[in-house]
Write a protein that holds these residues in place. Structure first.
Motif, PDB file in Angstrom:
ATOM      1  N   LEU A 183      11.788 -45.206  13.852  1.00 36.68           N
ATOM      2  CA  LEU A 183      10.998 -44.755  14.990  1.00 36.68           C
ATOM      3  C   LEU A 183      11.836 -44.611  16.262  1.00 36.68           C
ATOM      4  CD1 LEU A 183       7.681 -46.781  14.696  1.00 36.68           C
ATOM      5  CD2 LEU A 183       7.997 -44.339  14.399  1.00 36.68           C
TER       6      LEU A 183
ATOM      7  N   LYS B 172       6.510 -39.686  11.464  1.00 32.53           N
ATOM      8  CA  LYS B 172       6.455 -38.403  10.742  1.00 32.53           C
ATOM      9  C   LYS B 172       7.169 -38.448   9.392  1.00 32.53           C
ATOM     10  CE  LYS B 172       5.912 -35.900  14.988  1.00 32.53           C
ATOM     11  NZ  LYS B 172       6.488 -35.047  15.986  1.00 32.53           N
TER      12      LYS B 172
ATOM     13  N   GLU C 138       3.499 -42.505  12.156  1.00 34.73           N
ATOM     14  CA  GLU C 138       3.885 -42.271  13.551  1.00 34.73           C
ATOM     15  C   GLU C 138       5.291 -41.663  13.631  1.00 34.73           C
ATOM     16  OE1 GLU C 138       4.855 -45.078  17.393  1.00 34.73           O
ATOM     17  OE2 GLU C 138       3.335 -45.756  15.989  1.00 34.73           O
TER      18      GLU C 138
ATOM     19  N   ARG D  83       2.974 -47.043  10.853  1.00 41.51           N
ATOM     20  CA  ARG D  83       4.203 -46.859  11.628  1.00 41.51           C
ATOM     21  C   ARG D  83       5.014 -45.688  11.063  1.00 41.51           C
ATOM     22  NH1 ARG D  83       8.112 -51.846  12.039  1.00 41.51           N
ATOM     23  NH2 ARG D  83       6.556 -52.535  13.525  1.00 41.51           N
TER      24      ARG D  83
END
Length: 148
Positions: free
Chosen positions: A80, A120, A118, A115
């Protein structure tokens, strides 16, 4: 004993990569290293590489639920924060973790999988297929609210 157990969960970043000062590896660092290793560059057959990860998960006395959770958490956080790609074995490791570490089902379902969305994860077809397989596996095992 307890201090050593807590130390096994830490992932330490080298303060100055040009002048390394950290010695040894924690269990968490070892597991993360295995996932980030470029097995092709090291001329390690893919099958052998994946078997090593599986062997770590099989050794539940050393690579406990907590060690595995902390390593997976660190890798997903890096994914992330740095807009990095997930390691080849990452989703496979999560799927194996679901079958071996039942205590992590809720954490995987309610924290890790969202997560990854989030971040992708669905952009990489292979990782997305692994994500879907993991979600179905958790749903089959009775974890609540997988669909959310």
């Amino acid at each position: 004993g307890n201090r050593l157990q807590r130390h096994a969960l830490i992932f330490r970043d080298e303060p100055d990569p040009e002048n390394p000062v950290l010695t040894g590896m924690t269990l968490c660092e070892c597991f993360v290293f295995l996932h980030k290793m470029d097995f092709a560059a090291e001329e390690i057959p893919k099958r052998r590489y994946l078997d090593v990860v599986r062997l770590c998960l099989d050794d539940e006395d050393t690579f406990t639920d907590t060690v595995v959770r902390e390593a997976l958490d660190y890798i997903s956080g890096t994914f992330l924060a740095e807009d990095a790609t997930l390691p080849l074995a990452y989703m496979r490791t999560i799927i194996l973790t679901c079958s071996k570490h039942e205590s992590l089902h809720n954490w995987i379902c309610h924290l890790l999988l969202p997560r990854l969305i989030e971040g992708k994860v669905y952009v990489d077809r292979r990782q997305w297929e692994g994500w879907m397989r993991c979600a179905r596996m958790l749903e089959t095992n009775g974890v609540d609210n997988v669909q959310k």
